[in-house]
Design a protein around this motif. Sequence first.
Motif, PDB file in Angstrom:
ATOM      1  N   ASN A 165      71.486  43.966  36.764  1.00  0.00           N
ATOM      2  CA  ASN A 165      72.523  44.952  36.231  1.00  0.00           C
ATOM      3  C   ASN A 165      73.122  45.777  37.224  1.00  0.00           C
ATOM      4  O   ASN A 165      74.348  46.234  37.311  1.00  0.00           O
ATOM      5  N   SER A 166      72.701  45.854  38.462  1.00  0.00           N
ATOM      6  CA  SER A 166      72.833  46.572  39.551  1.00  0.00           C
ATOM      7  C   SER A 166      72.701  46.504  41.033  1.00  0.00           C
ATOM      8  O   SER A 166      71.722  45.623  41.156  1.00  0.00           O
ATOM      9  N   GLY A 167      73.244  47.129  42.138  1.00  0.00           N
ATOM     10  CA  GLY A 167      72.939  47.000  43.340  1.00  0.00           C
ATOM     11  C   GLY A 167      71.154  47.562  43.491  1.00  0.00           C
ATOM     12  O   GLY A 167      70.629  46.785  44.379  1.00  0.00           O
ATOM     13  N   SER A 168      70.712  48.211  42.791  1.00  0.00           N
ATOM     14  CA  SER A 168      69.398  48.822  42.998  1.00  0.00           C
ATOM     15  C   SER A 168      68.660  47.531  42.499  1.00  0.00           C
ATOM     16  O   SER A 168      67.294  47.503  43.063  1.00  0.00           O
ATOM     17  N   GLU A 169      68.807  47.107  41.206  1.00  0.00           N
ATOM     18  CA  GLU A 169      67.935  46.085  40.611  1.00  0.00           C
ATOM     19  C   GLU A 169      67.942  44.970  41.770  1.00  0.00           C
ATOM     20  O   GLU A 169      67.125  44.236  41.739  1.00  0.00           O
ATOM     21  N   ALA A 170      69.197  44.591  42.108  1.00  0.00           N
ATOM     22  CA  ALA A 170      69.350  43.508  43.085  1.00  0.00           C
ATOM     23  C   ALA A 170      68.293  43.713  44.335  1.00  0.00           C
ATOM     24  O   ALA A 170      67.649  42.951  44.926  1.00  0.00           O
ATOM     25  N   ASN A 171      68.344  45.011  44.762  1.00  0.00           N
ATOM     26  CA  ASN A 171      67.515  45.292  45.967  1.00  0.00           C
ATOM     27  C   ASN A 171      65.957  45.217  45.747  1.00  0.00           C
ATOM     28  O   ASN A 171      65.069  44.685  46.231  1.00  0.00           O
ATOM     29  N   ASP A 172      65.766  45.729  44.719  1.00  0.00           N
ATOM     30  CA  ASP A 172      64.200  45.738  43.923  1.00  0.00           C
ATOM     31  C   ASP A 172      63.788  44.321  43.750  1.00  0.00           C
ATOM     32  O   ASP A 172      62.870  43.918  44.326  1.00  0.00           O
ATOM     33  N   LEU A 173      64.730  43.260  43.044  1.00  0.00           N
ATOM     34  CA  LEU A 173      64.247  41.934  43.005  1.00  0.00           C
ATOM     35  C   LEU A 173      64.183  41.285  44.388  1.00  0.00           C
ATOM     36  O   LEU A 173      63.212  40.503  44.643  1.00  0.00           O
ATOM     37  N   ALA A 174      64.970  41.548  45.421  1.00  0.00           N
ATOM     38  CA  ALA A 174      65.078  41.001  46.656  1.00  0.00           C
ATOM     39  C   ALA A 174      63.692  41.387  47.376  1.00  0.00           C
ATOM     40  O   ALA A 174      63.113  40.383  47.872  1.00  0.00           O
ATOM     41  N   LEU A 175      63.198  42.581  47.140  1.00  0.00           N
ATOM     42  CA  LEU A 175      61.723  42.910  47.944  1.00  0.00           C
ATOM     43  C   LEU A 175      60.806  42.365  47.176  1.00  0.00           C
ATOM     44  O   LEU A 175      59.703  41.936  47.919  1.00  0.00           O
ATOM     45  N   ARG A 176      60.825  42.248  45.986  1.00  0.00           N
ATOM     46  CA  ARG A 176      59.632  41.595  45.167  1.00  0.00           C
ATOM     47  C   ARG A 176      59.553  40.249  45.464  1.00  0.00           C
ATOM     48  O   ARG A 176      58.465  39.555  45.633  1.00  0.00           O
ATOM     49  N   LEU A 177      60.778  39.200  45.473  1.00  0.00           N
ATOM     50  CA  LEU A 177      60.803  38.110  45.996  1.00  0.00           C
ATOM     51  C   LEU A 177      60.234  37.652  47.375  1.00  0.00           C
ATOM     52  O   LEU A 177      59.545  36.898  47.686  1.00  0.00           O
ATOM     53  N   ALA A 178      60.682  38.560  48.423  1.00  0.00           N
ATOM     54  CA  ALA A 178      60.256  38.622  49.730  1.00  0.00           C
ATOM     55  C   ALA A 178      58.755  38.741  49.822  1.00  0.00           C
ATOM     56  O   ALA A 178      58.066  38.084  50.459  1.00  0.00           O
ATOM     57  N   ARG A 179      58.315  39.952  48.899  1.00  0.00           N
ATOM     58  CA  ARG A 179      56.811  40.125  49.190  1.00  0.00           C
ATOM     59  C   ARG A 179      55.976  38.848  48.431  1.00  0.00           C
ATOM     60  O   ARG A 179      55.074  38.459  49.041  1.00  0.00           O
ATOM     61  N   GLN A 180      56.717  38.201  47.539  1.00  0.00           N
ATOM     62  CA  GLN A 180      55.841  37.353  46.774  1.00  0.00           C
ATOM     63  C   GLN A 180      55.895  36.093  47.934  1.00  0.00           C
ATOM     64  O   GLN A 180      54.692  35.340  47.809  1.00  0.00           O
ATOM     65  N   TYR A 181      56.939  35.668  48.438  1.00  0.00           N
ATOM     66  CA  TYR A 181      57.020  34.719  49.217  1.00  0.00           C
ATOM     67  C   TYR A 181      56.214  34.637  50.750  1.00  0.00           C
ATOM     68  O   TYR A 181      55.574  33.869  50.975  1.00  0.00           O
ATOM     69  N   ARG A 182      56.480  35.890  51.098  1.00  0.00           N
ATOM     70  CA  ARG A 182      55.732  35.983  52.530  1.00  0.00           C
ATOM     71  C   ARG A 182      54.388  36.517  52.447  1.00  0.00           C
ATOM     72  O   ARG A 182      53.524  36.640  53.354  1.00  0.00           O
ATOM     73  N   GLY A 183      53.952  37.259  51.444  1.00  0.00           N
ATOM     74  CA  GLY A 183      52.856  37.948  51.324  1.00  0.00           C
ATOM     75  C   GLY A 183      52.401  39.283  52.076  1.00  0.00           C
ATOM     76  O   GLY A 183      51.350  39.577  52.078  1.00  0.00           O
ATOM     77  N   HIS A 184      53.636  39.671  52.467  1.00  0.00           N
ATOM     78  CA  HIS A 184      53.465  41.038  53.376  1.00  0.00           C
ATOM     79  C   HIS A 184      54.187  42.286  52.358  1.00  0.00           C
ATOM     80  O   HIS A 184      54.983  42.020  51.498  1.00  0.00           O
ATOM     81  N   GLN A 185      53.780  43.439  52.670  1.00  0.00           N
ATOM     82  CA  GLN A 185      54.161  44.517  51.808  1.00  0.00           C
ATOM     83  C   GLN A 185      55.129  45.483  52.579  1.00  0.00           C
ATOM     84  O   GLN A 185      55.655  46.452  52.086  1.00  0.00           O
ATOM     85  N   ASP A 186      54.992  45.097  53.811  1.00  0.00           N
ATOM     86  CA  ASP A 186      55.875  45.977  54.873  1.00  0.00           C
ATOM     87  C   ASP A 186      57.406  45.679  54.480  1.00  0.00           C
ATOM     88  O   ASP A 186      57.810  44.985  54.396  1.00  0.00           O
ATOM     89  N   VAL A 187      58.110  46.855  54.759  1.00  0.00           N
ATOM     90  CA  VAL A 187      59.573  46.940  54.658  1.00  0.00           C
ATOM     91  C   VAL A 187      60.164  47.813  55.893  1.00  0.00           C
ATOM     92  O   VAL A 187      59.857  48.740  55.890  1.00  0.00           O
ATOM     93  N   ILE A 188      61.083  47.444  56.452  1.00  0.00           N
ATOM     94  CA  ILE A 188      61.923  48.191  57.207  1.00  0.00           C
ATOM     95  C   ILE A 188      63.421  48.438  56.654  1.00  0.00           C
ATOM     96  O   ILE A 188      64.258  47.391  56.381  1.00  0.00           O
ATOM     97  N   THR A 189      63.822  49.754  56.838  1.00  0.00           N
ATOM     98  CA  THR A 189      65.063  50.056  56.286  1.00  0.00           C
ATOM     99  C   THR A 189      65.858  50.792  57.308  1.00  0.00           C
ATOM    100  O   THR A 189      65.367  51.402  58.285  1.00  0.00           O
ATOM    101  N   LEU A 190      67.147  50.880  57.144  1.00  0.00           N
ATOM    102  CA  LEU A 190      68.159  51.284  58.348  1.00  0.00           C
ATOM    103  C   LEU A 190      68.973  52.657  56.994  1.00  0.00           C
ATOM    104  O   LEU A 190      69.478  52.195  56.297  1.00  0.00           O
ATOM    105  N   GLU A 191      69.008  53.603  57.848  1.00  0.00           N
ATOM    106  CA  GLU A 191      69.814  54.804  57.109  1.00  0.00           C
ATOM    107  C   GLU A 191      71.383  54.602  57.663  1.00  0.00           C
ATOM    108  O   GLU A 191      71.408  54.624  58.804  1.00  0.00           O
TER     109      GLU A 191
END
Length: 116
Positions: free
Chosen positions: A90-116
Amino acid sequence: SCKVFFAKDPLKIVRAQGQYMFDEKGEKYLDCINNVAHVGHSHPYVIHAATKQMELLNTNSRFLHDNLVQYAQRLTATLPEKLSVCYFVNSGSEANDLALRLARQYRGHQDVITLE
């Protein structure tokens, strides 16, 4: 925690057309912020398609509907085979949330690096 873009001289936008937004005084501004770069504000084709869909059904993508499947088929037909799965959000926020969940599931890691 929520910053206003124009804190010293806030804009009160009352309408938009094409790539422009207009304030309450009729002043015109080029819209370089909102997600309208593809077709602009108030595009007649988009208005017609949205109206037609809302006359039929106005809901989100949580429920099954043939139009979702047809759109996914049309979209993936233009892409390489590796890009054959669609996730509708529905939104960019949902897309970001889904991308993080997919990456975490695929890689098995919980760490995230973001840039402001």
